[in-house]
Design a protein around this motif. Structure first.
Motif, mmCIF file in Angstrom:
data_model
loop_
_atom_site.group_PDB
_atom_site.id
_atom_site.type_symbol
_atom_site.label_atom_id
_atom_site.label_comp_id
_atom_site.label_asym_id
_atom_site.label_seq_id
_atom_site.Cartn_x
_atom_site.Cartn_y
_atom_site.Cartn_z
ATOM 1 N N CYS A 30 4.998 -5.237 -11.404
ATOM 2 C CA CYS A 30 3.812 -5.766 -11.770
ATOM 3 C C CYS A 30 2.800 -5.419 -10.778
ATOM 4 O O CYS A 30 2.839 -5.384 -9.753
ATOM 5 C CB CYS A 30 3.890 -7.536 -11.757
ATOM 6 N N CYS B 292 13.236 -5.282 -8.129
ATOM 7 C CA CYS B 292 12.694 -5.445 -9.385
ATOM 8 C C CYS B 292 12.762 -4.361 -10.364
ATOM 9 O O CYS B 292 12.943 -2.983 -9.756
ATOM 10 C CB CYS B 292 11.206 -5.800 -9.132
ATOM 11 N N TYR C 102 -0.249 -6.830 -9.914
ATOM 12 C CA TYR C 102 -0.885 -7.345 -8.828
ATOM 13 C C TYR C 102 0.001 -7.603 -7.790
ATOM 14 O O TYR C 102 -0.467 -8.123 -6.792
ATOM 15 C CB TYR C 102 -1.094 -8.888 -9.491
ATOM 16 N N CYS C 103 1.228 -7.394 -7.686
ATOM 17 C CA CYS C 103 2.489 -7.752 -6.795
ATOM 18 C C CYS C 103 1.988 -7.566 -5.222
ATOM 19 O O CYS C 103 1.981 -6.253 -4.819
ATOM 20 C CB CYS C 103 3.688 -7.411 -7.178
HETATM 21 S S1 SF4 Z 1 5.835 -10.320 -9.035
HETATM 22 FE FE1 SF4 Z 1 6.444 -8.809 -7.779
HETATM 23 S S2 SF4 Z 1 8.481 -9.336 -7.057
HETATM 24 FE FE2 SF4 Z 1 8.214 -10.445 -9.128
HETATM 25 S S3 SF4 Z 1 8.777 -9.044 -10.706
HETATM 26 FE FE3 SF4 Z 1 6.663 -8.693 -10.099
HETATM 27 S S4 SF4 Z 1 6.731 -6.774 -8.761
HETATM 28 FE FE4 SF4 Z 1 8.638 -7.893 -8.726
#
Ligand code: SF4
Ligand SMILES: C[S@@+](CC[C@H](N)C(=O)[O-])C[C@H]1O[C@@H](n2cnc3c(N)ncnc32)[C@H](O)[C@@H]1O
Length: 462
Positions: A69, A65, A71-72
């Motif tokens: 993010c 990535c 929360y991921c």
């Molecule tokens: S949700 Fe998780 S997997 Fe998707 S872009 Fe964001 S960090 Fe990457």
């Protein structure tokens, strides 16, 4: 709308039954995977499955990535360095050679999925190459009859990405939207404009993707009924075939990026439930049916139809209409479901590379299912997919007498019956609209490992 696909939101019941539980993308769950299950054993089992000639399902994990993010909870590697894809893809090709040798080339790939991380992190040339290499080792379908899907981050799509993916054979996309509210987006470090998301959805429709799915998350910082309601309304207006509404669980000890979320900004548990209730109302009023486990679909979508026909199936890739596949997991952390086994590849890139460079499969743990596991998996899958279970079907498939074999479980379900979650007769279980949101609690009754763990804890206490 079929009555069997409606849900009741009963706050009192939800509060009472609201315990953490498995999502049953596998049974036994990953907790039971162990390192006594080796790559060599996996290879043996894989070869044995050729006698069945069953179709294959391929899962490719692309872990990269560009930005994180907060929360991921996915398995990912965050980097701005796009050249990191190259050494990973080289290992993926080596792994495909090793895996491809195990499976007869005649077996069609009826399901294929690129997941992540962000599959579109890789360049267009790399996407084309990955598909071409796959076709060298497996029998891909070129008539668009397969279920070929990819997870899309709208920020990682340019003018040509979707048309290329369509050309490469993909016919489904799922789009990470999460929330349109700017304040929420900033708090989770996932800033993407509405016009970007809507543009991608429009383009997907124009290009003839058969099904488009949108991911939303509730429980994120600064969310409330009003703001999340706007997001849901906007999504309903673009009319995707499927919508997933995931529950954000704040577990900063387990998922490091979540430490950057300010806990004081999170909605309270009661606000979170109110958001869920409102979302369900909005979606059902807009004509979506509840498939189960966070998933909604239009009544004419394949998943909703399959649920009504009792042909819906669920595995590590979520809900599907293709039940009869062996699932081959490729890439770091991927899970396979081959014959009567689950297997998992090494997690981090370094140890994944190390195995592949040594010319070995990257499977490092797994589990073989015995007759009891297979029986319980069948029961759990039927309940999750159809909200209904005819004992005679299970008896025929497994040669048992249901009411004898599951006497203890049926007794345990009586409390849930009294609470209106389900209805039992001497021949069947039907999950009622008030029990649908609590399906995992119902399934947990049939999970032998959970029961054994509970018994062990109990015997330690006394
Ligand atoms: S949700 Fe998780 S997997 Fe998707 S872009 Fe964001 S960090 Fe990457
Ligand atoms: C691998 S990501 C999708 C692809 C791409 N990386 C993206 O984010 O657009 C899969 C989905 O998992 C969901 N997700 C990730 N972390 C989550 C969490 N902690 N709680 C709930 N859902 C989560 C998000 O909705 C996300 O779209």
């Amino acid at each position: 709308m079929s009555l069997s696909q409606t849900i009741d939101f009963d706050l009192d019941l939800i509060n009472r039954y609201n315990t953490a539980g498995p999502r049953y993308t596998s049974y036994p769950t990953a907790v039971q995977f162990h390192e006594g299950f080796t790559a060599e054993r996996y290879a043996e089992i894989a070869r044995e499955t050729n006698a069945s000639g069953r179709p294959l399902s391929l899962y490719f994990h692309i872990p990269f990535c560009d930005t994180v993010c907060f929360y991921c909870a996915c398995n990912k590697v965050v980097t701005k360095d796009r050249t990191r894809a190259r050494p990973y893809l080289d290992r993926l090709y080596r792994e495909m050679e090793l895996q491809g040798e195990l499976f007869d080339r005649s077996r069609p790939v009826t399901q294929l999925h690129w997941g992540g991380g962000t599959p579109t992190f890789i360049s267009h040339d790399e996407m084309t190459e990955l598909m071409q290499r796959t076709a060298e080792h497996f029998r891909l379908l070129d008539d668009d009859t397969g279920e070929y899907s990819i997870e899309i981050d709208p920020r990682e799509v340019d003018d040509h990405t979707l048309s290329l993916l369509r050309k490469l054979g993909f016919n489904r996309i799922s789009l990470g939207v999460q929330d349109f509210d700017e304040r929420v987006q900033q708090a989770v470090n996932r800033v993407q404009s509405e016009s970007l998301v809507l543009g991608v959805l429009d383009e997907a429709r124009r290009l003839g993707f058969r099904s488009t799915s949108v991911d939303l998350i509730y429980g994120l910082p600064h969310q409330d009924r009003k703001t999340f309601g706007h997001t849901v309304d906007k999504i309903i207006q673009v009319d995707p075939a499927r919508i997933s509404v995931f529950n954000y669980a704040h577990l900063p000890d387990r998922f490091k990026p979540q430490r950057r979320i300010n806990e004081a900004d999170l909605p309270s548990p009661s606000e979170k439930l109110a958001i869920l209730q409102q979302t369900i109302q909005q979606l059902t009023e807009a004509g979506y049916v509840y498939i189960g486990m966070d998933h909604f679909a239009k009544p004419d979508d394949e998943l909703a139809v399959a649920q009504r026909d009792h042909t819906l199936y669920r595995n590590f890739q979520g809900y599907s209409t293709h039940s009869n596949c062996d699932l081959v997991g490729l890439g770091s952390t991927s899970v396979g479901m081959v014959g009567h086994s689950y297997s998992q590849n090494r997690h981090d890139l370094e140890s994944y590379f190390e195995r592949i460079d040594a010319g070995r499969l990257a499977v490092f743990r797994g589990v073989e299912l015995d007759a009891d596991d297979l029986l319980r998996r069948d029961v759990i899958t039927r309940l999750i997919c159809h909200f209904e279970l005819a004992f005679a079907d299970v008896e025929k498939a497994h040669g048992i007498r249901f009411t004898d074999y599951f006497a203890q479980e049926l007794k345990a379900l009586e409390g849930m019956q009294a609470d209106g979650l389900l209805q039992m007769t001497g021949e069947s279980i039907t999950v009622l609209p008030a029990g649908r949101l609590l399906i995992r609690n119902i399934c947990m009754t049939f999970d032998r490992y959970l029961r054994e763990a509970k018994e062990q804890r109990f015997s330690r206490v006394i």
